[in-house]
Design a protein around this motif. Structure first.
Motif, mmCIF file in Angstrom:
data_model
loop_
_atom_site.group_PDB
_atom_site.id
_atom_site.type_symbol
_atom_site.label_atom_id
_atom_site.label_comp_id
_atom_site.label_asym_id
_atom_site.label_seq_id
_atom_site.Cartn_x
_atom_site.Cartn_y
_atom_site.Cartn_z
ATOM 1 N N SER A 1 126.616 110.973 -36.000
ATOM 2 C CA SER A 1 125.978 109.900 -35.226
ATOM 3 C C SER A 1 126.610 109.789 -33.842
ATOM 4 O O SER A 1 127.812 109.999 -33.683
ATOM 5 C CB SER A 1 126.131 108.564 -35.943
ATOM 6 N N ASP A 2 125.783 109.398 -32.840
ATOM 7 C CA ASP A 2 126.277 109.378 -31.466
ATOM 8 C C ASP A 2 126.627 107.986 -30.943
ATOM 9 O O ASP A 2 127.049 107.844 -29.796
ATOM 10 C CB ASP A 2 125.282 110.079 -30.531
ATOM 11 N N SER A 3 126.427 106.931 -31.749
ATOM 12 C CA SER A 3 126.814 105.572 -31.343
ATOM 13 C C SER A 3 126.936 104.727 -32.612
ATOM 14 O O SER A 3 126.455 105.124 -33.687
ATOM 15 C CB SER A 3 125.742 104.961 -30.429
ATOM 16 N N ALA B 1 113.670 111.752 -33.880
ATOM 17 C CA ALA B 1 112.574 111.207 -33.062
ATOM 18 C C ALA B 1 112.830 111.346 -31.558
ATOM 19 O O ALA B 1 111.889 111.544 -30.787
ATOM 20 C CB ALA B 1 112.339 109.741 -33.421
ATOM 21 N N GLN B 2 114.098 111.262 -31.140
ATOM 22 C CA GLN B 2 114.404 111.351 -29.703
ATOM 23 C C GLN B 2 114.059 112.725 -29.127
ATOM 24 O O GLN B 2 113.985 112.879 -27.911
ATOM 25 C CB GLN B 2 115.876 111.013 -29.425
ATOM 26 N N HIS B 3 113.866 113.726 -29.989
ATOM 27 C CA HIS B 3 113.541 115.084 -29.519
ATOM 28 C C HIS B 3 112.068 115.441 -29.680
ATOM 29 O O HIS B 3 111.668 116.577 -29.417
ATOM 30 C CB HIS B 3 114.413 116.106 -30.242
ATOM 31 N N ALA C 1 134.690 111.434 -34.970
ATOM 32 C CA ALA C 1 133.924 112.468 -35.677
ATOM 33 C C ALA C 1 133.206 113.370 -34.687
ATOM 34 O O ALA C 1 133.190 114.599 -34.854
ATOM 35 C CB ALA C 1 132.931 111.819 -36.650
ATOM 36 N N ARG C 2 132.612 112.794 -33.640
ATOM 37 C CA ARG C 2 131.944 113.614 -32.611
ATOM 38 C C ARG C 2 132.937 114.576 -31.953
ATOM 39 O O ARG C 2 132.601 115.733 -31.679
ATOM 40 C CB ARG C 2 131.296 112.721 -31.544
ATOM 41 N N ALA C 3 134.152 114.092 -31.683
ATOM 42 C CA ALA C 3 135.162 114.959 -31.059
ATOM 43 C C ALA C 3 135.525 116.115 -31.988
ATOM 44 O O ALA C 3 135.685 117.253 -31.550
ATOM 45 C CB ALA C 3 136.398 114.144 -30.705
HETATM 46 MG MG MG Z 1 122.414 113.798 -31.504
#
Ligand code: MG
Ligand code: DAT
Length: 137
Positions: free
Chosen positions: A119-121, A52-54, A86-88
């Motif tokens: 996930s980013d947060s 949704a953010q995009h 995980a993001r790293a």
């Molecule tokens: Mg993202």
């Protein structure tokens, strides 16, 4: 228990190319616990919600087409600092900028088909876990 789990999903190109085992192994070797995992197809509705953010960006339609184009492999990974670690390990969104040794740096071929989502947060991790694994997860 904040920050101890994250949602990670191998995208259709990663599943199609047979990268599930290698990618799961990387997380296991790094010390994550694979708490839940399932192959699934994503509906357009779920895809539009997930991204949704995009909405409104030029690539949104193709992003939804792509993530719904084949099965994905969704996981809940548990471990200290799960979201950030995980993001790293996943690396930069655009593989042109993703360092070697990261999953995207080693496997991704384009920004559109970049193999994996993380996930980013902590908030988005909990929201995405509920979205893909249901309210009890
Ligand atoms: Mg993202
Ligand atoms: P990430 O997946 O690293 O969290 P994001 O949330 O900014 O990145 O974007 C979600 C996905 O959308 C990304 O994995 C690939 C796609 N995407 C992002 N920016 C794009 C762009 N400029 N062109 C095409 N696809 C893009």
């Amino acid at each position: 228990e904040n920050g101890k789990r994250t949602f990670v999903m191998i995208k259709p190109d990663g599943v199609e190319r047979g990268l599930v085992g290698e990618i799961v192994s990387r997380f296991e070797r790094r010390g994550f616990k694979l708490a839940e995992a399932r192959m699934m197809r994503i509906s357009r509705e779920t895809a539009e919600e997930h991204y949704a953010q995009h909405k409104g960006k030029p690539f949104f339609g193709e992003l939804v087409d792509y993530i719904t184009s084949g099965p994905v492999f969704a996981m809940i990974l548990e471990g200290e600092g799960a979201v950030q670690l995980a993001r790293a390990m996943i690396g930069a969104t655009n593989p042109a900028n993703a360092a070697p040794g990261t999953i995207r740096g080693d496997y991704a071929r384009s920004v559109e088909a970049n193999v994996i989502h993380g996930s980013d947060s902590d908030e988005s991790a909990e929201r995405e876990i509920r979205r893909f694994f249901g309210p009890q997860a």
